[in-house]
Design a protein around this motif. Structure first.
Motif, PDB file in Angstrom:
ATOM      1  N   ALA A 114      50.663-147.789   9.734  1.00  0.00           N
ATOM      2  CA  ALA A 114      51.014-147.024   8.534  1.00  0.00           C
ATOM      3  C   ALA A 114      52.141-147.735   7.806  1.00  0.00           C
ATOM      4  N   ARG A 115      52.091-147.645   6.488  1.00  0.00           N
ATOM      5  CA  ARG A 115      53.138-148.241   5.666  1.00  0.00           C
ATOM      6  C   ARG A 115      53.389-147.325   4.476  1.00  0.00           C
ATOM      7  N   ALA A 116      54.652-147.100   4.175  1.00  0.00           N
ATOM      8  CA  ALA A 116      55.034-146.235   3.051  1.00  0.00           C
ATOM      9  C   ALA A 116      56.010-146.969   2.148  1.00  0.00           C
ATOM     10  N   TYR A 117      55.834-146.755   0.843  1.00  0.00           N
ATOM     11  CA  TYR A 117      56.724-147.320  -0.168  1.00  0.00           C
ATOM     12  C   TYR A 117      57.529-146.163  -0.758  1.00  0.00           C
ATOM     13  N   VAL A 118      58.838-146.222  -0.605  1.00  0.00           N
ATOM     14  CA  VAL A 118      59.705-145.097  -0.960  1.00  0.00           C
ATOM     15  C   VAL A 118      60.746-145.536  -1.986  1.00  0.00           C
ATOM     16  N   VAL A 119      60.878-144.753  -3.057  1.00  0.00           N
ATOM     17  CA  VAL A 119      61.983-144.934  -4.005  1.00  0.00           C
ATOM     18  C   VAL A 119      63.106-144.011  -3.546  1.00  0.00           C
ATOM     19  N   PRO A 120      64.208-144.554  -3.031  1.00  0.00           N
ATOM     20  CA  PRO A 120      65.252-143.712  -2.429  1.00  0.00           C
ATOM     21  C   PRO A 120      65.943-142.828  -3.461  1.00  0.00           C
ATOM     22  N   GLU A 121      66.431-141.699  -2.964  1.00  0.00           N
ATOM     23  CA  GLU A 121      67.272-140.820  -3.766  1.00  0.00           C
ATOM     24  C   GLU A 121      68.729-141.139  -3.488  1.00  0.00           C
ATOM     25  N   TYR A 122      69.559-140.987  -4.517  1.00  0.00           N
ATOM     26  CA  TYR A 122      70.985-141.226  -4.344  1.00  0.00           C
ATOM     27  C   TYR A 122      71.680-139.936  -3.937  1.00  0.00           C
ATOM     28  N   PRO A 123      72.722-140.024  -3.099  1.00  0.00           N
ATOM     29  CA  PRO A 123      73.358-141.242  -2.596  1.00  0.00           C
ATOM     30  C   PRO A 123      72.477-141.954  -1.569  1.00  0.00           C
ATOM     31  N   PHE A 124      72.376-143.261  -1.697  1.00  0.00           N
ATOM     32  CA  PHE A 124      71.462-144.052  -0.891  1.00  0.00           C
ATOM     33  C   PHE A 124      72.222-144.745   0.227  1.00  0.00           C
ATOM     34  N   GLU A 125      71.756-144.535   1.469  1.00  0.00           N
ATOM     35  CA  GLU A 125      72.339-145.206   2.623  1.00  0.00           C
ATOM     36  C   GLU A 125      71.557-146.485   2.882  1.00  0.00           C
ATOM     37  N   PRO A 126      72.128-147.653   2.597  1.00  0.00           N
ATOM     38  CA  PRO A 126      71.376-148.901   2.759  1.00  0.00           C
ATOM     39  C   PRO A 126      71.111-149.222   4.220  1.00  0.00           C
ATOM     40  N   LEU A 127      70.089-150.005   4.441  1.00  0.00           N
ATOM     41  CA  LEU A 127      69.733-150.462   5.779  1.00  0.00           C
ATOM     42  C   LEU A 127      70.808-151.414   6.290  1.00  0.00           C
ATOM     43  N   GLU A 128      71.296-151.162   7.505  1.00  0.00           N
ATOM     44  CA  GLU A 128      72.271-152.052   8.137  1.00  0.00           C
ATOM     45  C   GLU A 128      71.526-152.994   9.068  1.00  0.00           C
ATOM     46  N   ALA A 129      71.277-154.204   8.582  1.00  0.00           N
ATOM     47  CA  ALA A 129      70.477-155.153   9.351  1.00  0.00           C
ATOM     48  C   ALA A 129      71.163-155.577  10.639  1.00  0.00           C
ATOM     49  N   ASP A 130      72.498-155.499  10.704  1.00  0.00           N
ATOM     50  CA  ASP A 130      73.222-155.925  11.893  1.00  0.00           C
ATOM     51  C   ASP A 130      73.697-154.744  12.731  1.00  0.00           C
ATOM     52  N   ALA A 131      73.067-153.592  12.545  1.00  0.00           N
ATOM     53  CA  ALA A 131      73.460-152.397  13.301  1.00  0.00           C
ATOM     54  C   ALA A 131      73.146-152.585  14.779  1.00  0.00           C
ATOM     55  N   ASP A 132      73.975-151.967  15.624  1.00  0.00           N
ATOM     56  CA  ASP A 132      73.749-152.059  17.068  1.00  0.00           C
ATOM     57  C   ASP A 132      72.465-151.351  17.468  1.00  0.00           C
ATOM     58  N   ASP A 133      72.186-150.217  16.862  1.00  0.00           N
ATOM     59  CA  ASP A 133      70.984-149.450  17.173  1.00  0.00           C
ATOM     60  C   ASP A 133      69.979-149.632  16.036  1.00  0.00           C
ATOM     61  N   VAL A 134      69.110-150.618  16.182  1.00  0.00           N
ATOM     62  CA  VAL A 134      68.163-150.944  15.114  1.00  0.00           C
ATOM     63  C   VAL A 134      67.143-149.824  14.918  1.00  0.00           C
ATOM     64  N   ILE A 135      66.775-149.140  16.006  1.00  0.00           N
ATOM     65  CA  ILE A 135      65.741-148.119  15.935  1.00  0.00           C
ATOM     66  C   ILE A 135      66.116-147.029  14.938  1.00  0.00           C
ATOM     67  N   THR A 136      67.378-146.618  14.932  1.00  0.00           N
ATOM     68  CA  THR A 136      67.795-145.553  14.015  1.00  0.00           C
ATOM     69  C   THR A 136      67.746-146.004  12.565  1.00  0.00           C
ATOM     70  N   GLU A 137      67.796-147.317  12.339  1.00  0.00           N
ATOM     71  CA  GLU A 137      67.765-147.840  10.975  1.00  0.00           C
ATOM     72  C   GLU A 137      66.342-147.937  10.428  1.00  0.00           C
ATOM     73  N   ILE A 138      65.354-148.001  11.340  1.00  0.00           N
ATOM     74  CA  ILE A 138      63.965-148.162  10.906  1.00  0.00           C
ATOM     75  C   ILE A 138      63.373-146.780  10.650  1.00  0.00           C
ATOM     76  N   SER A 139      63.732-146.197   9.552  1.00  0.00           N
ATOM     77  CA  SER A 139      63.199-144.901   9.161  1.00  0.00           C
ATOM     78  C   SER A 139      63.243-144.813   7.641  1.00  0.00           C
ATOM     79  N   ALA A 140      62.362-144.008   7.094  1.00  0.00           N
ATOM     80  CA  ALA A 140      62.291-143.886   5.640  1.00  0.00           C
ATOM     81  C   ALA A 140      63.489-143.090   5.116  1.00  0.00           C
ATOM     82  N   PRO A 141      64.141-143.558   4.062  1.00  0.00           N
ATOM     83  CA  PRO A 141      65.239-142.798   3.473  1.00  0.00           C
ATOM     84  C   PRO A 141      64.706-141.612   2.678  1.00  0.00           C
TER      85      PRO A 141
END
Length: 212
Positions: free
Chosen positions: A174-201
């Protein structure tokens, strides 16, 4: 100079405005505003910058509440609003929206089933040999002894090869294309917990694809 709103100024003697009741309400609201403003100022002057931000936010919120009440009392008495609080907020929001970047978040997930591990490992090892060595990583590459490592090496070389992985069947994708709503939390590519970052805003899904 304070602006006035678009309401017509009430004539003297109007039964709705300038009553004894509205005079008392305005006097009380003004007293509360004066007390709150003094307490607010004293609290700010006592701050050193070491306090929690919540303390400052609480002080600001308390003052804002009293200001709103005073503004309402003035309107109830005169039919005018000396502080156009809502209009100012809307103007700031419109300016912020104009300055916002046009962002799109693409989020995907693919579940894979290994049906021929030997074929997959062979393809992964070949991809690792063909892939350029990282200049800033002098260590030896990890051996391709698992399906996960093999898929990782193939993906590094060819990108998302979910439909053409040797010895692998695609269970679902599955793949989704999302236009985020503000305030927008950007993806932290260097985050310690990558799994929590891989989610749709939070936002609007404009397109979606699924495979099974």
């Amino acid at each position: 100079m304070t602006e006035v709103d678009n309401r017509q100024f009430p004539a003297q003697g109007s039964e709705q405005f300038f009553t004894e009741e509205t005079r008392k309400a305005l006097a009380e609201a003004s007293r509360l505003l004066a007390e709150r403003l003094l307490a607010h100022t004293e609290a700010l002057l006592a701050m050193t910058g070491s306090e929690e931000q919540t303390a400052l936010f609480e002080q600001n919120a308390a003052l804002e509440e009293v200001v709103d009440g005073w503004n309402d009392a003035v309107f109830e008495h005169t039919g005018t609003a000396p502080l156009l609080l809502d209009d100012e907020v809307e103007e700031v929001e419109e300016e912020d929206e104009a300055d916002q970047d046009h962002l799109i978040s693409v989020v995907s997930r693919f579940d894979l089933k290994v049906v021929d591990l030997d074929a997959l490992l062979e393809a992964g090892r070949a991809a690792q040999q063909r892939h350029p060595v990282e200049v800033d990583d002098p260590s030896d590459p990890d051996p391709v002894d698992t399906a996960e490592q093999a898929i990782y090496e193939i993906s590094r070389e060819t990108g998302e090869a979910w439909f053409e992985l040797p010895g692998v069947d695609l269970v679902a994708g599955a793949r989704a294309y999302v236009v985020p709503e503000y305030p927008f939390e950007p993806l932290e590519a260097d985050a310690d917990d990558v799994i929590t970052e891989i989610s749709a805003p939070n936002g609007t899904v404009t397109h979606a694809e699924t495979w099974a």
